[in-house]
Design a protein around this motif. Structure first.
Motif, short mmCIF file in Angstrom:
data_model
loop_
_atom_site.label_atom_id
_atom_site.label_comp_id
_atom_site.label_asym_id
_atom_site.label_seq_id
_atom_site.Cartn_x
_atom_site.Cartn_y
_atom_site.Cartn_z
N TYR A 196 47.41 30.52 -37.95
CA TYR A 196 48.74 30.40 -37.36
C TYR A 196 49.47 29.25 -38.06
N CYS A 197 50.78 29.41 -38.21
CA CYS A 197 51.59 28.35 -38.82
C CYS A 197 52.89 28.22 -38.03
N ALA A 198 53.22 27.00 -37.62
CA ALA A 198 54.45 26.74 -36.87
C ALA A 198 55.23 25.63 -37.55
N GLY A 199 56.54 25.79 -37.62
CA GLY A 199 57.39 24.76 -38.20
C GLY A 199 58.55 24.45 -37.28
N VAL A 200 58.83 23.16 -37.08
CA VAL A 200 59.95 22.74 -36.24
C VAL A 200 60.95 21.96 -37.09
N ASN A 201 62.16 22.47 -37.15
CA ASN A 201 63.24 21.84 -37.91
C ASN A 201 64.36 21.45 -36.94
N ARG A 202 65.30 20.66 -37.40
CA ARG A 202 66.43 20.24 -36.59
C ARG A 202 67.66 21.07 -36.90
N ILE A 203 68.73 20.86 -36.14
CA ILE A 203 70.03 21.45 -36.43
C ILE A 203 71.06 20.32 -36.53
N GLY A 204 72.30 20.68 -36.84
CA GLY A 204 73.39 19.71 -36.85
C GLY A 204 73.59 19.04 -38.20
N GLU A 205 74.30 17.92 -38.17
CA GLU A 205 74.62 17.15 -39.38
C GLU A 205 74.18 15.71 -39.19
N ASP A 206 73.57 15.13 -40.22
CA ASP A 206 73.08 13.75 -40.08
C ASP A 206 74.11 12.73 -40.57
N GLY A 207 73.71 11.47 -40.61
CA GLY A 207 74.64 10.39 -40.95
C GLY A 207 74.99 10.28 -42.41
N VAL A 208 74.36 11.09 -43.25
CA VAL A 208 74.70 11.11 -44.68
C VAL A 208 75.22 12.49 -45.07
N SER A 209 75.76 13.21 -44.09
CA SER A 209 76.44 14.49 -44.28
C SER A 209 75.55 15.64 -44.71
N LYS A 210 74.24 15.54 -44.48
CA LYS A 210 73.35 16.67 -44.71
C LYS A 210 73.37 17.57 -43.48
N LYS A 211 73.44 18.88 -43.71
CA LYS A 211 73.51 19.83 -42.62
C LYS A 211 72.19 20.58 -42.48
N TYR A 212 71.88 20.95 -41.23
CA TYR A 212 70.62 21.61 -40.92
C TYR A 212 70.89 22.78 -39.99
N ASN A 213 70.17 23.89 -40.23
CA ASN A 213 70.41 25.08 -39.41
C ASN A 213 69.14 25.62 -38.77
N GLY A 214 68.18 24.74 -38.53
CA GLY A 214 67.01 25.12 -37.77
C GLY A 214 66.05 26.03 -38.50
N HIS A 215 65.93 27.27 -38.03
CA HIS A 215 64.93 28.22 -38.53
C HIS A 215 63.52 27.77 -38.14
N SER A 216 63.41 27.05 -37.03
CA SER A 216 62.08 26.76 -36.50
C SER A 216 61.41 28.09 -36.18
N ALA A 217 60.09 28.15 -36.43
CA ALA A 217 59.43 29.44 -36.31
C ALA A 217 57.93 29.28 -36.14
N ALA A 218 57.30 30.38 -35.71
CA ALA A 218 55.85 30.45 -35.64
C ALA A 218 55.42 31.80 -36.21
N TYR A 219 54.33 31.79 -36.99
CA TYR A 219 53.81 33.00 -37.63
C TYR A 219 52.33 33.12 -37.33
N ASN A 220 51.85 34.37 -37.26
CA ASN A 220 50.41 34.56 -37.13
C ASN A 220 49.76 34.61 -38.50
N ALA A 221 48.47 34.82 -38.55
CA ALA A 221 47.72 34.75 -39.81
C ALA A 221 48.10 35.86 -40.78
N LYS A 222 48.76 36.89 -40.29
CA LYS A 222 49.23 37.96 -41.17
C LYS A 222 50.61 37.65 -41.75
#
Length: 262
Positions: A194-220
């Protein structure tokens, strides 16, 4: 090994505002029912800041005490990374806090030098594989995702697989999110884990933008949970039996290459 329920918290982080982020996540954590493990993003108290001199905390400081309080009060495990100072050096350090308040940690190995992370932080040198509720878990941080050898599950004389769940916590910008999506799935498939990834959303203090795509996958490599550009808590149960049976039916790991990490 029983089924494991994990909750992934995707949020818009407050730039370099520790108290605001702790308050936000505390409210979100208390809204979760029936989970075993809660996963927060990379640098969840500050966002991806290159100002550790102002923001770093000592081991056992405010954020660690908060994590321990959340874990023990909610009777869950809690993990995420924040800025830590140890003997004059700064680390992007992930803590995994167990429900009884004990903890282990991992210091980010691969520093993102396109954003000068290596100029401000020291790299870790040790992988962490921990056991929780019968599951072996391998937590890593953001840029580590691009380096498959560091995450490779190795076989030895005692066991065929090093771990059952691979976790990445991240601040991964939207301009490169295709790599994030692809590599999370690849890490699951190649390690039969299994593999899970947690990302953020929004814009940070140096103008980098984030759109999440947090996800979990099984072994396949099949998607179990996914969230696009929205604040969201995703709770998913990982099947121990499904993982065991898949590994038995397709024992690809027996043919894997031997290698040594240096």
């Amino acid at each position: 090994m029983k089924d494991l329920t994990i909750s992934l918290i995707q949020a818009n982080l407050h730039w370099e505002e520790v108290d605001a982020n702790l308050a936000m996540f505390e409210e979100m954590i208390w809204s979760i029912d029936h989970t075993d493990l809660i996963v927060l993003p990379e640098m969840f108290t500050t966002a991806f800041s290159m100002n550790p001199e102002r923001l770093a905390e000592p081991p056992g400081g405010k954020t660690f005490k908060w994590m321990r309080q959340m874990a023990t009060q909610r009777k869950v495990a809690l993990t995420g990374s924040y800025i830590t100072k140890v003997q004059g050096k700064y680390y992007n350090r992930l803590y995994f806090v167990f429900p009884d308040g004990t903890s282990v940690f991992y210091d980010k190995k691969h520093l993102f030098n396109l954003a000068d992370e290596g100029d401000h932080y020291s790299p870790g040198s040790e992988r962490l594989i921990l056991e929780y509720l019968g599951w072996r878990i391998h937590p890593l941080i953001c840029y580590d995702l691009r380096f498959p050898v560091w995450a490779r599950s190795q076989r030895n004389s005692n066991q065929l697989f090093e771990y059952d769940l691979l976790i990445y916590v991240a601040n991964w910008p939207d301009t490169r999110v295709n790599a994030w999506d692809t590599l999370l799935k690849a890490r699951a498939i190649e390690n039969q884990s299994y593999c899970a990834g947690v990302n953020r959303i929004g814009e940070d203090g140096v103008s980098k933008k984030y759109n999440g795509h947090s996800a979990a996958y099984n072994a396949k490599g099949e998607e179990l949970a996914f969230s696009n550009n929205e604040e969201k808590i995703m709770t998913v149960t990982l099947s121990a039996n499904e993982l065991t049976e898949y590994r038995k039916s397709f024992p690809f790991q027996k043919d894997s290459d031997d290698f040594e990490l240096k």
